[in-house]
Design a protein around this motif. Structure first.
Motif, PDB file in Angstrom:
ATOM      1  N   ASP A  92       0.721  -1.331   0.330  1.00  0.00           N
ATOM      2  CA  ASP A  92      -0.216  -0.557  -0.356  1.00  0.00           C
ATOM      3  C   ASP A  92       0.439   1.518   0.090  1.00  0.00           C
ATOM      4  OD1 ASP A  92      -2.317  -1.538  -0.169  1.00  0.00           O
ATOM      5  OD2 ASP A  92      -2.385  -1.132   1.891  1.00  0.00           O
ATOM      6  N   ALA A  93       2.412   1.068   0.760  1.00  0.00           N
ATOM      7  CA  ALA A  93       2.231   2.278   0.897  1.00  0.00           C
ATOM      8  C   ALA A  93       3.737   2.509  -0.423  1.00  0.00           C
ATOM      9  CB  ALA A  93       3.828   1.778   2.174  1.00  0.00           C
ATOM     10  N   MET A  94       4.207   1.924  -1.128  1.00  0.00           N
ATOM     11  CA  MET A  94       4.593   1.628  -2.447  1.00  0.00           C
ATOM     12  C   MET A  94       3.864   2.395  -2.751  1.00  0.00           C
ATOM     13  SD  MET A  94       7.803   0.797  -1.228  1.00  0.00           S
ATOM     14  CE  MET A  94       8.451   0.921  -3.953  1.00  0.00           C
ATOM     15  N   ASP A  95       2.270   1.940  -3.436  1.00  0.00           N
ATOM     16  CA  ASP A  95       0.978   1.930  -4.348  1.00  0.00           C
ATOM     17  C   ASP A  95       1.139   3.663  -4.265  1.00  0.00           C
ATOM     18  OD1 ASP A  95       1.149  -0.009  -5.663  1.00  0.00           O
ATOM     19  OD2 ASP A  95      -0.442  -0.856  -4.861  1.00  0.00           O
ATOM     20  N   THR A  96       0.889   4.284  -2.450  1.00  0.00           N
ATOM     21  CA  THR A  96       0.498   5.461  -2.657  1.00  0.00           C
ATOM     22  C   THR A  96       1.190   6.309  -2.871  1.00  0.00           C
ATOM     23  OG1 THR A  96      -0.798   4.933  -0.073  1.00  0.00           O
ATOM     24  CG2 THR A  96       0.736   6.703  -0.802  1.00  0.00           C
ATOM     25  N   ALA A  97       2.264   5.651  -2.733  1.00  0.00           N
ATOM     26  CA  ALA A  97       3.741   7.004  -3.149  1.00  0.00           C
ATOM     27  C   ALA A  97       3.743   6.680  -4.464  1.00  0.00           C
ATOM     28  CB  ALA A  97       5.740   6.020  -2.782  1.00  0.00           C
ATOM     29  N   ASN A  98       3.560   6.192  -5.560  1.00  0.00           N
ATOM     30  CA  ASN A  98       3.925   5.988  -6.626  1.00  0.00           C
ATOM     31  C   ASN A  98       3.301   6.891  -7.013  1.00  0.00           C
ATOM     32  OD1 ASN A  98       5.976   4.678  -7.604  1.00  0.00           O
ATOM     33  ND2 ASN A  98       5.215   2.547  -7.396  1.00  0.00           N
ATOM     34  N   ASP A  99       1.344   6.401  -6.577  1.00  0.00           N
ATOM     35  CA  ASP A  99       0.415   7.532  -7.572  1.00  0.00           C
ATOM     36  C   ASP A  99       0.315   8.848  -7.086  1.00  0.00           C
ATOM     37  OD1 ASP A  99      -0.822   4.789  -7.752  1.00  0.00           O
ATOM     38  OD2 ASP A  99      -2.210   4.437  -6.685  1.00  0.00           O
ATOM     39  N   SER A 100       0.717   9.247  -6.156  1.00  0.00           N
ATOM     40  CA  SER A 100       0.279  10.604  -4.902  1.00  0.00           C
ATOM     41  C   SER A 100       1.675  11.977  -6.002  1.00  0.00           C
ATOM     42  CB  SER A 100       1.140  10.930  -3.625  1.00  0.00           C
ATOM     43  OG  SER A 100       2.152  10.227  -3.483  1.00  0.00           O
ATOM     44  N   TYR A 101       2.650  10.497  -6.417  1.00  0.00           N
ATOM     45  CA  TYR A 101       4.070  11.331  -7.281  1.00  0.00           C
ATOM     46  C   TYR A 101       3.604  12.096  -8.807  1.00  0.00           C
ATOM     47  CZ  TYR A 101       9.056  12.217  -8.083  1.00  0.00           C
ATOM     48  OH  TYR A 101       9.790  12.743  -7.829  1.00  0.00           O
ATOM     49  N   LYS A 102       3.242  10.595  -9.159  1.00  0.00           N
ATOM     50  CA  LYS A 102       2.276  10.794 -10.139  1.00  0.00           C
ATOM     51  C   LYS A 102       2.007  12.159 -10.455  1.00  0.00           C
ATOM     52  CE  LYS A 102       0.764   8.380 -14.123  1.00  0.00           C
ATOM     53  NZ  LYS A 102       0.134   7.459 -14.956  1.00  0.00           N
ATOM     54  N   GLU A 103       0.553  12.328  -9.160  1.00  0.00           N
ATOM     55  CA  GLU A 103      -0.452  12.933  -9.628  1.00  0.00           C
ATOM     56  C   GLU A 103      -0.472  14.226  -8.903  1.00  0.00           C
ATOM     57  OE1 GLU A 103      -3.617  11.370  -7.050  1.00  0.00           O
ATOM     58  OE2 GLU A 103      -3.876   9.455  -8.629  1.00  0.00           O
ATOM     59  N   ASN A 104       0.363  14.655  -8.438  1.00  0.00           N
ATOM     60  CA  ASN A 104       0.728  15.571  -7.434  1.00  0.00           C
ATOM     61  C   ASN A 104       0.247  16.545  -7.177  1.00  0.00           C
ATOM     62  OD1 ASN A 104       2.872  17.531  -7.448  1.00  0.00           O
ATOM     63  ND2 ASN A 104       2.733  18.455  -9.486  1.00  0.00           N
ATOM     64  N   THR A 105      -0.872  16.554  -6.481  1.00  0.00           N
ATOM     65  CA  THR A 105      -2.020  17.167  -5.945  1.00  0.00           C
ATOM     66  C   THR A 105      -2.124  17.012  -4.455  1.00  0.00           C
ATOM     67  OG1 THR A 105      -3.334  15.211  -6.788  1.00  0.00           O
ATOM     68  CG2 THR A 105      -3.059  16.860  -8.181  1.00  0.00           C
ATOM     69  N   THR A 106      -1.754  16.343  -4.132  1.00  0.00           N
ATOM     70  CA  THR A 106      -2.572  16.090  -2.405  1.00  0.00           C
ATOM     71  C   THR A 106      -1.468  17.233  -2.031  1.00  0.00           C
ATOM     72  OG1 THR A 106      -2.016  13.439  -2.820  1.00  0.00           O
ATOM     73  CG2 THR A 106      -1.576  14.708  -0.140  1.00  0.00           C
ATOM     74  N   LEU A 107      -0.372  17.968  -1.659  1.00  0.00           N
ATOM     75  CA  LEU A 107       0.128  18.605  -1.503  1.00  0.00           C
ATOM     76  C   LEU A 107      -0.635  20.448  -1.994  1.00  0.00           C
ATOM     77  CD1 LEU A 107       2.583  20.134   0.558  1.00  0.00           C
ATOM     78  CD2 LEU A 107       3.979  20.934  -1.513  1.00  0.00           C
ATOM     79  N   SER A 108      -0.614  20.444  -2.986  1.00  0.00           N
ATOM     80  CA  SER A 108      -1.789  21.847  -3.438  1.00  0.00           C
ATOM     81  C   SER A 108      -2.965  21.821  -2.562  1.00  0.00           C
ATOM     82  CB  SER A 108      -1.705  22.323  -4.854  1.00  0.00           C
ATOM     83  OG  SER A 108      -2.003  20.549  -5.250  1.00  0.00           O
ATOM     84  N   LYS A 109      -3.375  20.789  -3.092  1.00  0.00           N
ATOM     85  CA  LYS A 109      -5.053  20.685  -2.186  1.00  0.00           C
ATOM     86  C   LYS A 109      -5.083  20.961  -0.559  1.00  0.00           C
ATOM     87  CE  LYS A 109      -7.295  17.454  -5.533  1.00  0.00           C
ATOM     88  NZ  LYS A 109      -7.317  16.607  -5.516  1.00  0.00           N
ATOM     89  N   GLN A 110      -4.175  19.877   0.567  1.00  0.00           N
ATOM     90  CA  GLN A 110      -3.851  20.217   1.648  1.00  0.00           C
ATOM     91  C   GLN A 110      -3.295  21.655   1.959  1.00  0.00           C
ATOM     92  OE1 GLN A 110      -3.424  15.684   2.533  1.00  0.00           O
ATOM     93  NE2 GLN A 110      -3.224  17.006   4.047  1.00  0.00           N
ATOM     94  N   SER A 111      -2.334  21.650   1.663  1.00  0.00           N
ATOM     95  CA  SER A 111      -1.871  23.286   1.670  1.00  0.00           C
ATOM     96  C   SER A 111      -2.726  24.596   1.576  1.00  0.00           C
ATOM     97  CB  SER A 111      -0.867  23.397   1.082  1.00  0.00           C
ATOM     98  OG  SER A 111      -0.960  23.811  -0.296  1.00  0.00           O
TER      99      SER A 111
END
Length: 399
Positions: free
Chosen positions: A324-343
């Motif tokens: 799950d951690a490997m998938d989360t890292a791969n998907d979130s790195y590619k999508e590049n939206t988590t930081l902008s949304k939460q900040s």
């Protein structure tokens, strides 16, 4: 005074002479106030004029103390920012114009996030020290770290250094800092650990596995899983390194050992050999994700280390967490939206709005024009009052 790599003369701000002068003034006015009674006695005793002079001197002492405090706060903040900019310029070889633009970026970002411009500039200095040599790269890195700090509460210098190290050692592009931090935030959201610990463990992995040219997503996913499972950064990095080296050696020798390991990973011998040849660290993770038996793996690799056994067993027994951690890292790195949304969401909070107000006030003080000028005017007005009062004492004594 020194020159940067472009030959431009630069020098850090030195506020000490100004503060030393103010200290002497403050001590002097305090001493004058203390000797007021002796002076009054010497010229004919306490009277109306000496009382007026004493009150004026007391006001002057208070005004000096206030001016001193204001200048200290403003000068220290201003000097820290300017000195950091000088350091960035010296390390990266930026021109004065480029540094001025960076300063504007730092101040603007400070108002947006509530993080001081000095703190944001320190992120830029870290970027320069880790080989980021373009103004755009330094600005992007600083902004990404500021937004990460907004989401996590604070981006410590050690955390920022770890993330800069990951970016450098995994040879990621300078325009992927937000991808990096998006993955860190996403992992922090999904694992029972902190972003700081994820960065620390991943940073150690990036160093220990640099010889295998692992990707940013790989070290973040593995580092996040280790941090979530309570595996220390030092122990985890060393263990994965030893396993990877042992796998590389086993693949070179061929024979039944590599066949056993391929079967444990759920792959054909050819596919597993190709994975080891390409990146042995990824083969280690493949074994752990398949839930391979620890004793079988270590026996095939002729490893008996208790620490290596402990780390691999933690990962293998928690293969779902690792996957799950490997998938989360791969998907979130590619999508590049988590930081902008939460900040963006965090920036709207009441607490952060208060921080923005504080940052705005500090920005005013940093100009060394607002409150300092006001207090200085008041200081000189009171100084005039003291002069008039002492003149009154002299007139009174001659009657």
């Amino acid at each position: 005074m020194a020159n940067n790599s472009l030959g431009i003369e630069i020098a850090p701000i030195n506020a000490k002479p100004m503060l030393d002068s103010l200290t002497q003034i403050l001590r002097g006015t305090q001493g004058l106030q203390g000797s007021m009674l002796l002076l009054a006695t010497g010229i004919g005793g306490v009277n109306k004029q000496t009382i007026i002079a004493g009150a004026a001197l007391a006001g002057l002492t208070a005004a000096t103390a206030k001016l001193y405090k204001t200048v200290i706060g403003a000068v220290e903040g201003y000097a820290e920012l300017e000195n950091t900019l000088v350091s960035i310029g010296r390390i990266a070889g930026f021109t004065t114009l480029q540094l001025t633009t960076l300063e504007g970026n730092f101040r603007s970002l400070s108002l947006q996030t509530g993080i001081t411009a000095e703190k944001i500039a320190s992120f830029g200095e870290t970027a320069a020290r880790f080989g980021i040599k373009t103004p755009e790269g330094v600005a992007d890195f600083s902004e990404s770290m500021a937004r990460l700090g907004l989401v996590t509460g604070e981006a410590s210098q050690s955390m920022v250094r770890d993330l800069a190290r990951i970016n450098k050692l995994t040879k990621a592009s300078e325009d992927e800092f937000s991808n990096l931090n998006s993955a860190v935030v996403a992992l922090g959201n999904s694992l029972p650990t902190t972003e700081d610990q994820i960065a620390r463990t991943s940073g150690r992995l990036s160093r220990d596995l640099a010889q295998f040219e692992v990707s940013t997503e790989f070290v973040l996913g593995l580092g996040g899983a280790m941090a979530g499972l309570g595996v220390s950064a030092e122990l985890g990095g060393s263990a994965i390194q030893r396993l990877s080296i042992a796998l590389k050696e086993a693949e070179g020798q061929g024979g039944p050992a590599i066949e056993t390991l391929a079967s444990a990973a759920g792959l054909t011998t050819t596919a597993f050999e190709q994975m080891v040849q390409s990146n042995p660290a990824e083969a280690v993770v493949a074994l752990a994700e398949a839930g391979a038996d620890t004793d079988q793996v270590l026996s095939a690799l002729n490893l008996s280390s208790v620490r290596v056994r402990s780390v691999f067993a933690s990962l293998s027994k928690n293969s779902l967490t690792l996957s799950d951690a490997m998938d989360t890292a791969n998907d979130s790195y590619k999508e590049n939206t988590t930081l902008s949304k939460q900040s963006a969401a965090q920036a709207k909070s009441l607490a952060n709005q208060m921080k923005q107000l504080e940052a705005a006030q500090k920005a005013v003080n940093d100009t060394l024009a607002g409150q300092v000028e006001k207090d200085a005017i008041e200081y000189y007005r009171l100084l005039t009052d003291v002069s008039k009062a002492f003149a009154g004492i002299n007139d009174e004594s001659t009657k």
